[in-house]
Design a protein around this motif. Structure first.
Motif, PDB file in Angstrom:
ATOM      1  N   ALA A 146       0.419  -1.457   0.143  1.00 48.85           N
ATOM      2  CA  ALA A 146      -0.063  -0.223  -0.120  1.00 48.85           C
ATOM      3  C   ALA A 146       0.945   1.352  -0.121  1.00 48.85           C
ATOM      4  N   ALA A 147       2.222   1.350   0.697  1.00 44.86           N
ATOM      5  CA  ALA A 147       2.782   2.404   1.016  1.00 44.86           C
ATOM      6  C   ALA A 147       3.771   2.623  -0.071  1.00 44.86           C
ATOM      7  N   ASP A 148       4.227   1.109  -0.960  1.00 46.21           N
ATOM      8  CA  ASP A 148       4.804   1.704  -2.564  1.00 46.21           C
ATOM      9  C   ASP A 148       3.920   2.199  -3.456  1.00 46.21           C
ATOM     10  N   LEU A 149       2.526   1.649  -3.194  1.00 46.91           N
ATOM     11  CA  LEU A 149       1.120   2.148  -4.359  1.00 46.91           C
ATOM     12  C   LEU A 149       1.097   3.961  -4.644  1.00 46.91           C
ATOM     13  N   LEU A 150       1.388   4.698  -2.973  1.00 46.95           N
ATOM     14  CA  LEU A 150       0.758   5.429  -2.739  1.00 46.95           C
ATOM     15  C   LEU A 150       2.213   6.511  -2.829  1.00 46.95           C
ATOM     16  N   HIS A 151       2.768   5.715  -2.758  1.00 48.48           N
ATOM     17  CA  HIS A 151       4.520   6.854  -3.144  1.00 48.48           C
ATOM     18  C   HIS A 151       4.737   7.511  -1.686  1.00 48.48           C
ATOM     19  N   LEU A 152       4.390   6.247  -0.588  1.00 49.62           N
ATOM     20  CA  LEU A 152       4.979   7.274   1.055  1.00 49.62           C
ATOM     21  C   LEU A 152       5.425   5.985   1.887  1.00 49.62           C
ATOM     22  N   HIS A 153       6.112   6.193   2.773  1.00 48.86           N
ATOM     23  CA  HIS A 153       7.190   5.499   3.679  1.00 48.86           C
ATOM     24  C   HIS A 153       5.911   4.610   4.491  1.00 48.86           C
ATOM     25  N   HIS A 154       6.305   3.222   4.575  1.00 46.81           N
ATOM     26  CA  HIS A 154       5.313   2.591   5.192  1.00 46.81           C
ATOM     27  C   HIS A 154       5.330   2.816   6.795  1.00 46.81           C
ATOM     28  N   SER A 155       5.511   3.471   7.632  1.00 44.32           N
ATOM     29  CA  SER A 155       5.613   4.281   8.712  1.00 44.32           C
ATOM     30  C   SER A 155       5.247   5.569   8.711  1.00 44.32           C
ATOM     31  N   SER A 156       4.247   5.894   7.086  1.00 43.62           N
ATOM     32  CA  SER A 156       2.712   6.850   7.058  1.00 43.62           C
ATOM     33  C   SER A 156       1.690   5.916   6.601  1.00 43.62           C
ATOM     34  N   VAL A 157       1.343   5.274   5.978  1.00 41.65           N
ATOM     35  CA  VAL A 157       0.957   3.977   6.320  1.00 41.65           C
ATOM     36  C   VAL A 157       0.052   3.401   7.495  1.00 41.65           C
ATOM     37  N   ALA A 158       0.898   2.868   8.215  1.00 39.97           N
ATOM     38  CA  ALA A 158       0.950   2.348   9.635  1.00 39.97           C
ATOM     39  C   ALA A 158       0.209   3.682  10.126  1.00 39.97           C
ATOM     40  N   ARG A 159       0.738   4.636  10.611  1.00 37.52           N
ATOM     41  CA  ARG A 159       0.522   5.986  11.178  1.00 37.52           C
ATOM     42  C   ARG A 159      -1.581   5.949  11.024  1.00 37.52           C
ATOM     43  N   ARG A 160      -1.557   6.184   9.538  1.00 42.53           N
ATOM     44  CA  ARG A 160      -2.957   6.679   8.872  1.00 42.53           C
ATOM     45  C   ARG A 160      -3.940   5.243   9.503  1.00 42.53           C
ATOM     46  N   LEU A 161      -3.075   3.874   9.172  1.00 39.50           N
ATOM     47  CA  LEU A 161      -3.958   2.819   9.582  1.00 39.50           C
ATOM     48  C   LEU A 161      -4.478   2.943  10.337  1.00 39.50           C
ATOM     49  N   GLU A 162      -3.200   3.016  11.713  1.00 40.48           N
ATOM     50  CA  GLU A 162      -3.234   3.024  12.942  1.00 40.48           C
ATOM     51  C   GLU A 162      -5.088   4.056  13.382  1.00 40.48           C
ATOM     52  N   ARG A 163      -4.880   5.094  12.630  1.00 44.44           N
ATOM     53  CA  ARG A 163      -5.284   6.342  13.263  1.00 44.44           C
ATOM     54  C   ARG A 163      -6.708   6.064  12.370  1.00 44.44           C
ATOM     55  N   LEU A 164      -7.157   5.698  11.890  1.00 45.11           N
ATOM     56  CA  LEU A 164      -8.216   4.666  11.006  1.00 45.11           C
ATOM     57  C   LEU A 164      -8.811   3.748  11.806  1.00 45.11           C
ATOM     58  N   GLY A 165      -8.666   2.703  12.141  1.00 46.02           N
ATOM     59  CA  GLY A 165      -8.548   1.623  12.674  1.00 46.02           C
ATOM     60  C   GLY A 165      -9.270   1.819  14.913  1.00 46.02           C
ATOM     61  N   LYS A 166      -8.812   2.578  14.949  1.00 48.20           N
ATOM     62  CA  LYS A 166      -9.311   3.446  16.080  1.00 48.20           C
ATOM     63  C   LYS A 166     -10.872   4.184  15.771  1.00 48.20           C
ATOM     64  N   THR A 167     -10.505   5.127  14.310  1.00 46.56           N
ATOM     65  CA  THR A 167     -11.959   5.664  14.499  1.00 46.56           C
ATOM     66  C   THR A 167     -12.963   4.760  14.355  1.00 46.56           C
ATOM     67  N   LEU A 168     -12.374   3.896  13.584  1.00 44.97           N
ATOM     68  CA  LEU A 168     -13.784   2.824  13.648  1.00 44.97           C
ATOM     69  C   LEU A 168     -13.734   1.827  14.141  1.00 44.97           C
ATOM     70  N   ASP A 169     -12.903   1.552  15.268  1.00 44.58           N
ATOM     71  CA  ASP A 169     -12.873   0.233  16.436  1.00 44.58           C
ATOM     72  C   ASP A 169     -12.698  -0.699  15.946  1.00 44.58           C
ATOM     73  N   ILE A 170     -11.954  -0.938  14.518  1.00 40.84           N
ATOM     74  CA  ILE A 170     -11.800  -1.696  14.200  1.00 40.84           C
ATOM     75  C   ILE A 170      -9.723  -2.133  13.640  1.00 40.84           C
ATOM     76  N   GLU A 171      -9.603  -3.610  14.194  1.00 40.71           N
ATOM     77  CA  GLU A 171      -8.527  -4.078  13.957  1.00 40.71           C
ATOM     78  C   GLU A 171      -7.830  -4.546  13.023  1.00 40.71           C
ATOM     79  N   LEU A 172      -7.748  -3.022  11.712  1.00 40.54           N
ATOM     80  CA  LEU A 172      -7.256  -3.430  10.687  1.00 40.54           C
ATOM     81  C   LEU A 172      -6.088  -4.520  10.011  1.00 40.54           C
ATOM     82  N   THR A 173      -5.449  -4.803  10.998  1.00 39.76           N
ATOM     83  CA  THR A 173      -3.875  -6.231  10.931  1.00 39.76           C
ATOM     84  C   THR A 173      -3.957  -7.535  11.253  1.00 39.76           C
TER      85      THR A 173
END
Length: 74
Positions: A27-54
């Motif tokens: 996903a990071a490669d596809l978005l041209h981002l560092h994997h840690s940026s994607v991880a932070r976004r997914l962590e924030r989303l998971g907390k917001t949605l109350d879903i463990e995305l991993t």
């Protein structure tokens, strides 16, 4: 999902890429981002949605939610 799109519109793009690839690094490669940026976004989303995305069930729930939101948005 609408609240997420309004607050952090890039999060939906990140979630879409993660759901499409099933991988943080791909996903990071596809978005041209560092994997840690994607991880932070997914962590924030998971907390917001109350879903463990991993977790496989969390990823399925996220895919279903994203698909429903996209269908309703069209």
């Amino acid at each position: 999902m609408t609240a997420i799109a309004a607050g952090h519109p890039e999060d939906l793009e990140t979630l879409d890429a993660y759901c499409a690839t099933g991988s943080l690094r791909r996903a990071a490669d596809l978005l041209h981002l560092h994997h840690s940026s994607v991880a932070r976004r997914l962590e924030r989303l998971g907390k917001t949605l109350d879903i463990e995305l991993t977790e496989p069930t969390g990823l399925i729930r996220a895919r279903l939610a994203l698909t429903a939101w996209q269908l309703l948005d069209d």
